[in-house]
Design an enzyme around this catalytic site. Structure first.
Site, PDB file in Angstrom:
ATOM      1  N   HIS A  19       0.846  -1.206   0.000  1.00 45.55           N
ATOM      2  CA  HIS A  19       0.000   0.000   0.000  1.00 45.55           C
ATOM      3  C   HIS A  19       0.880   1.254   0.000  1.00 45.55           C
ATOM      4  O   HIS A  19       0.599   2.223  -0.719  1.00 45.55           O
ATOM      5  CB  HIS A  19      -0.888   0.041   1.248  1.00 45.55           C
ATOM      6  N   LYS A  43     -16.695  -7.613   4.754  1.00 47.11           N
ATOM      7  CA  LYS A  43     -15.516  -8.346   5.194  1.00 47.11           C
ATOM      8  C   LYS A  43     -15.430  -8.253   6.703  1.00 47.11           C
ATOM      9  O   LYS A  43     -15.797  -7.247   7.289  1.00 47.11           O
ATOM     10  CB  LYS A  43     -14.262  -7.720   4.573  1.00 47.11           C
ATOM     11  N   ARG A  92      -1.669  -5.818  -8.753  1.00 46.33           N
ATOM     12  CA  ARG A  92      -0.535  -6.682  -8.455  1.00 46.33           C
ATOM     13  C   ARG A  92      -0.306  -7.722  -9.534  1.00 46.33           C
ATOM     14  O   ARG A  92       0.815  -8.008  -9.912  1.00 46.33           O
ATOM     15  CB  ARG A  92      -0.773  -7.422  -7.130  1.00 46.33           C
TER      16      ARG A  92
HETATM   17  P1  ADP Z   1      -9.682  -3.995  -0.908  1.00 45.05           P
HETATM   18  O1  ADP Z   1     -10.456  -4.780   0.091  1.00 45.05           O
HETATM   19  O2  ADP Z   1     -10.419  -2.811  -1.450  1.00 45.05           O
HETATM   20  O3  ADP Z   1      -9.025  -4.804  -1.989  1.00 45.05           O
HETATM   21  P2  ADP Z   1      -7.014  -3.673   0.163  1.00 45.05           P
HETATM   22  O4  ADP Z   1      -6.584  -2.946   1.389  1.00 45.05           O
HETATM   23  O5  ADP Z   1      -6.757  -5.135   0.115  1.00 45.05           O
HETATM   24  O6  ADP Z   1      -8.532  -3.331  -0.007  1.00 45.05           O
HETATM   25  O7  ADP Z   1      -6.340  -3.012  -1.103  1.00 45.05           O
HETATM   26  C1  ADP Z   1      -6.542  -1.658  -1.406  1.00 45.05           C
HETATM   27  C2  ADP Z   1      -5.892  -1.364  -2.739  1.00 45.05           C
HETATM   28  O8  ADP Z   1      -4.478  -1.539  -2.627  1.00 45.05           O
HETATM   29  C3  ADP Z   1      -6.328  -2.301  -3.877  1.00 45.05           C
HETATM   30  O9  ADP Z   1      -6.351  -1.575  -5.079  1.00 45.05           O
HETATM   31  C4  ADP Z   1      -5.257  -3.346  -3.925  1.00 45.05           C
HETATM   32  O10 ADP Z   1      -5.130  -3.884  -5.230  1.00 45.05           O
HETATM   33  C5  ADP Z   1      -4.043  -2.493  -3.566  1.00 45.05           C
HETATM   34  N1  ADP Z   1      -3.001  -3.315  -2.974  1.00 45.05           N
HETATM   35  C6  ADP Z   1      -3.070  -4.124  -1.903  1.00 45.05           C
HETATM   36  N2  ADP Z   1      -1.890  -4.737  -1.667  1.00 45.05           N
HETATM   37  C7  ADP Z   1      -1.052  -4.291  -2.639  1.00 45.05           C
HETATM   38  C8  ADP Z   1       0.299  -4.574  -2.990  1.00 45.05           C
HETATM   39  N3  ADP Z   1       1.034  -5.466  -2.328  1.00 45.05           N
HETATM   40  N4  ADP Z   1       0.823  -3.944  -4.048  1.00 45.05           N
HETATM   41  C9  ADP Z   1       0.071  -3.084  -4.754  1.00 45.05           C
HETATM   42  N5  ADP Z   1      -1.201  -2.796  -4.514  1.00 45.05           N
HETATM   43  C10 ADP Z   1      -1.763  -3.385  -3.466  1.00 45.05           C
END
Ligand code: ADP
Length: 174
Positions: A19, A43, A92
């Protein structure tokens, strides 16, 4: 000239280095980024919204032009309220693509048909390769099973994860 504001929405349960990588890239394009924690019932998060917001604020303390808050309801309405016309998401792998594509087009549709005919574009950013396999879910699993998460989250978040799992184990076994 108008300030370019983008919303970076997600669960952030918890915030990871992936993030933070996306956030650093987005800051090169936009003047202000609002990290928006989705208050969704769908979730079952490990951390409360307040805990997640505190973690984001602490981790971004030295980043100017980053704010963190939670939102509920439609993301496009929230974006309009914040005067943002871009949403940031991370991509990703190909596996992220289909869901993200649907969501971006749905948000575009909702924005176009909203009362205010808001205009919201979704901007996708790719993290450093070393974060392409990283997700909040995987980090939680690693820490829950006693693995080392130091390359995946800031140290204080790793400690918060360890503490959380210790207290939930205590609840299960006491
Ligand atoms: P959501 O439940 O909306 O997917 P997340 O917190 O898992 O929430 O992810 C928020 C955003 O950050 C999403 O667009 C996700 O693809 C991106 N994201 C999460 N982990 C990574 C990572 N390791 N590298 C790049 N982007 C990421």
């Amino acid at each position: 000239m108008n300030e370019k504001i983008a919303i970076y929405p997600g669960s952030f349960d918890p915030l990871t280095n992936g993030h933070l990588d996306i956030l650093a890239r987005a800051l090169k394009i936009f003047d202000k980024i609002i990290v928006a924690v989705a208050a969704t019932e769908l979730k079952k998060p490990l951390f409360s919204i307040a805990e997640r917001l505190k973690m984001i604020k602490t981790a971004t303390l030295n980043l100017k032009n980053v704010e963190a808050e939670s939102f509920s309801g439609l993301l496009v309405d929230y974006a309009l309220q914040k005067k943002a016309n871009a949403l940031i998401r991370g991509l990703r792998a190909v596996s992220d693509f289909e869901y993200e594509f649907q969501m971006a087009l749905m948000n575009r549709h909702l924005a176009k048909h909203s009362k205010n005919q808001n205009h919201v574009e979704t901007v996708y950013l790719m993290p450093d390769e070393k974060y392409t396999y990283l997700s909040s879910t995987l980090v939680k699993e690693v820490v829950r099973l006693g693995g080392d998460a130091k390359n995946f989250v800031p140290k204080f978040i790793e400690l918060a994860l360890i503490k959380k799992f210790k207290s939930s184990h205590a609840k299960i076994y006491l």
